[in-house]
Write an enzyme that holds these catalytic residues in place. Structure first.
Site, PDB file in Angstrom:
ATOM      1  N   LYS B  64       0.857  -1.194   0.000  1.00 30.48           N
ATOM      2  CA  LYS B  64       0.000   0.000   0.000  1.00 30.48           C
ATOM      3  C   LYS B  64       0.891   1.242   0.000  1.00 30.48           C
ATOM      4  O   LYS B  64       1.945   1.251   0.636  1.00 30.48           O
ATOM      5  CB  LYS B  64      -0.912  -0.044   1.229  1.00 30.48           C
ATOM      6  CG  LYS B  64      -1.970   1.035   1.284  1.00 30.48           C
ATOM      7  CD  LYS B  64      -2.918   0.829   2.467  1.00 30.48           C
ATOM      8  CE  LYS B  64      -3.924   1.961   2.594  1.00 30.48           C
ATOM      9  NZ  LYS B  64      -4.873   1.736   3.708  1.00 30.48           N
ATOM     10  N   SER B 139      -9.685   1.944   2.731  1.00 30.58           N
ATOM     11  CA  SER B 139      -8.827   2.773   1.913  1.00 30.58           C
ATOM     12  C   SER B 139      -7.791   1.956   1.137  1.00 30.58           C
ATOM     13  O   SER B 139      -7.132   2.483   0.256  1.00 30.58           O
ATOM     14  CB  SER B 139      -8.092   3.811   2.779  1.00 30.58           C
ATOM     15  OG  SER B 139      -7.214   3.164   3.691  1.00 30.58           O
ATOM     16  N   SER B 163      -9.960  -0.445   6.814  1.00 26.46           N
ATOM     17  CA  SER B 163      -9.393  -0.241   5.476  1.00 26.46           C
ATOM     18  C   SER B 163      -8.806  -1.492   4.835  1.00 26.46           C
ATOM     19  O   SER B 163      -8.347  -1.429   3.692  1.00 26.46           O
ATOM     20  CB  SER B 163      -8.312   0.841   5.520  1.00 26.46           C
ATOM     21  OG  SER B 163      -8.902   2.091   5.683  1.00 26.46           O
TER      22      SER B 163
END
Lengths: 94, 470
Positions: B64, B139, B163
């Site tokens: 990420k 997210s 997330s």
């Protein structure tokens, strides 16, 4: 408790946050934050007769040996920064 | 077959029948092609790192965009970090590299993790591989999308309030969030320190079980990781599952609720006791979470001011407040500004006790209620999200307060720091629906155990299968 939020408060919060808002943003954030804080006012109903939980788990202090160590070469750290004579460049303080 | 894809890949590498570097070199152009449509990657490598001898030799991994990878563009989905290339690897990255895994790219995300749908990414949202007019969830949207389209790969993701679970649910993959402190956060670009957890997204629970012990464990560079007991993954018999009444009764989508109760019936047929339990304090989770998360974010993001990282200020003759304000105003997105302001407001003199301290006490009540339930039940289960992956045009119509409220299933376990796994539960109109299992602190082994049982009950569907079939 109903939350009082007005344009002056939004301007003050923005100033503290070091963010400048356009007139449209002030209007939009006033509406958004009012709606959010109204929804959050239910917190007043929650019981809170306990200690605050600053972490979700119990954390005990662990200290490393007090020995000097350099993990990353300082020159490598500053290589991507705006540097003048090995000092980080910044704005005026006064 | 798509299950346990990493173990078959590792067997092929070890036997010499597959050259991992050759495999990845062939894979990357396909990823570039898919990225044009799905926008899941923030950065794809052009040159591969070495491939160390180790238990994950040759396994491709993505990271990420808020986790530091040495020398690679790392922007946390924000314009303010444009150009930033960390001079070090996050611990999770260095452990994977030392185990032989090969870094292939960073994945798109909401700016600093601020979002439920990955629509707050400064570089455009990733698109759902099941239907590219819909959200991947947020997210960690790019990470979940990467797992959904690619075989034999593991995605490193991060969760503050859901997330990992949310995008795993929307993209039909397995999202594993460990106990707070289980995986070192050294090298994570913080959103909210008391809530952030690095975790994994993959195509099967077995892939998670292979990678988790390699990245978990104590790290002196992250003090919150030093209080953890050892991770032992063993097959545990799961006897009982609790379903919080307040959560399940609040889901507006009848199709999701129906599928969930059908799933609970399956667990009962397998000999587990399933009971509804009352957890009324969970209704305070959303306000408590958002106040704490935004308060912490507003201080964490103070360091982004036009010096040291990413975007530089232009005029050094300006006074420092004006210099900082200009950079932050130009480069933070709307949701970042909103959350910084909400957090600043909650910490202001006169409001601190009313918001911040109250939220901390409510968190204690929520943790205590979870622990009471775990004294009687092995696990808690709910659907992962209360809705199917929404279309982007519908998300545009939602107010911030509405979007925050949709996190009501994933926020409670994140606020309490308990481990959780989202797995595909079924499909509605061709779109994946997730089931969410939660366990007590440090009980990751129970989640792996229920995951193994659950995966024998359902055939996963993946929309795209890049990489060789082994």
């Amino acid at each position: 408790m109903p939350f009082e939020l007005d344009k002056e408060t939004i301007e003050r919060v923005a100033r503290l946050s070091r963010i400048e808002l356009t007139p449209e943003e002030k209007e939009r954030f006033l509406v958004d934050l009012k709606e959010v804080l109204d929804a959050f006012s239910m917190l007043d109903e929650a019981k809170s007769d306990c200690d605050p939980a600053f972490h979700p788990i119990e954390i005990t202090n662990h200290l490393r040996e007090d020995e000097a160590a350099i993990r990353i070469d300082p020159d490598e750290i500053i290589s991507g920064m705006n540097i003048l004579q090995r000092y980080l460049r910044g704005p005026r303080m006064q | 077959m798509t299950r346990a894809s990493i173990s078959r890949y590792l067997e092929a590498v070890r036997s010499g029948s597959l050259d991992p570097r050759e495999y990845i070199v062939e894979l990357i152009p396909r990823l570039v092609e898919e990225n044009h449509r799905l926008n899941l990657f923030s950065n794809l490598v052009t040159e591969l790192d070495g491939c160390a001898e180790g238990p994950l030799k040759g396994v491709p991994f993505t990271v990420k965009d808020n986790i530091c990878v040495k020398g690679q563009l790392t922007r946390a989905g924000s314009k303010i970090l444009e150009g930033y290339r960390p001079p070090f690897d996050a611990t999770v990255v260095s452990r994977l590299k030392a185990a032989g895994a090969i870094f292939i790219g960073t994945t798109n995300m909401d700016e600093f993790g601020f979002g439920t749908f990955s629509t707050n990414c400064a570089f455009g949202p990733p698109r759902n591989p099941f239907d590219d007019s819909r959200s991947c969830g947020g997210s960690s949207g790019g990470a979940a999308c990467a797992a959904a389209i690619m075989r034999h790969h593991i995605a490193i993701a991060e969760s503050t309030g859901g997330s990992i679970s949310c995008p795993a649910s929307f993209c039909g993959v397995v999202g594993f969030t460990p106990t707070y402190g289980r995986i070192s956060r050294y090298g994570l670009i913080d959103y909210a320190n008391s809530l952030d957890k690095i975790g994994l997204i993959g195509r099967s629970i077995e892939d998670i079980a292979i990678v988790l012990p390699i990245v978990a464990g104590r790290d002196e560079l992250d003090p919150t990781s030093l209080s953890q007991p050892q991770l032992d993954i063993v097959d545990e018999e799961i006897k009982s599952v609790a379903v919080p009444k307040e959560l399940i009764d609040s889901i507006p989508d009848d199709g999701i609720t129906h599928m969930f109760w059908e799933s609970m019936k399956k667990l009962e047929e397998l000999g587990m006791e399933v009971s509804k339990v009352e957890m009324p304090v969970l209704r305070f989770s959303i306000p408590a979470y958002y106040i704490l998360a935004c308060a912490e974010a507003s201080t964490n993001l103070a360091k982004f001011c036009g010096m040291r990282y990413g975007k530089e200020g232009k005029d050094y003759d300006r006074m420092y407040n004006d210099f900082f304000t200009e950079v932050r105003t130009e480069n933070f997105g709307a949701e970042a500004k909103r959350r910084i302001m909400l957090g600043t407001y909650a910490r202001m003199a006169g409001y601190r006790d009313q918001y911040y301290m109250k939220a901390l006490r409510v968190r204690r009540k929520i943790i205590e209620r979870f622990q009471e339930v775990f004294k009687e039940y092995d696990l808690i289960a709910t659907p992962t999200m209360p809705l199917l992956p929404p279309k982007f045009e519908h998300i545009e119509q939602m107010s911030p307060a509405t979007i925050y409220s949709l996190d009501f299933l994933t926020v409670p376990p994140n606020l309490a720091g308990i481990p959780q796994v989202s797995m595909p539960m079924g499909y509605i109109d061709g779109l994946p629906v997730g089931i969410h299992f939660m366990a007590d602190h440090w009980q990751e082994s129970k989640l792996i155990s229920i995951g193994r049982v659950w995966e024998r009950q359902i055939e996963y569907r993946f929309p795209i299968n890049l990489g060789w079939s082994l």
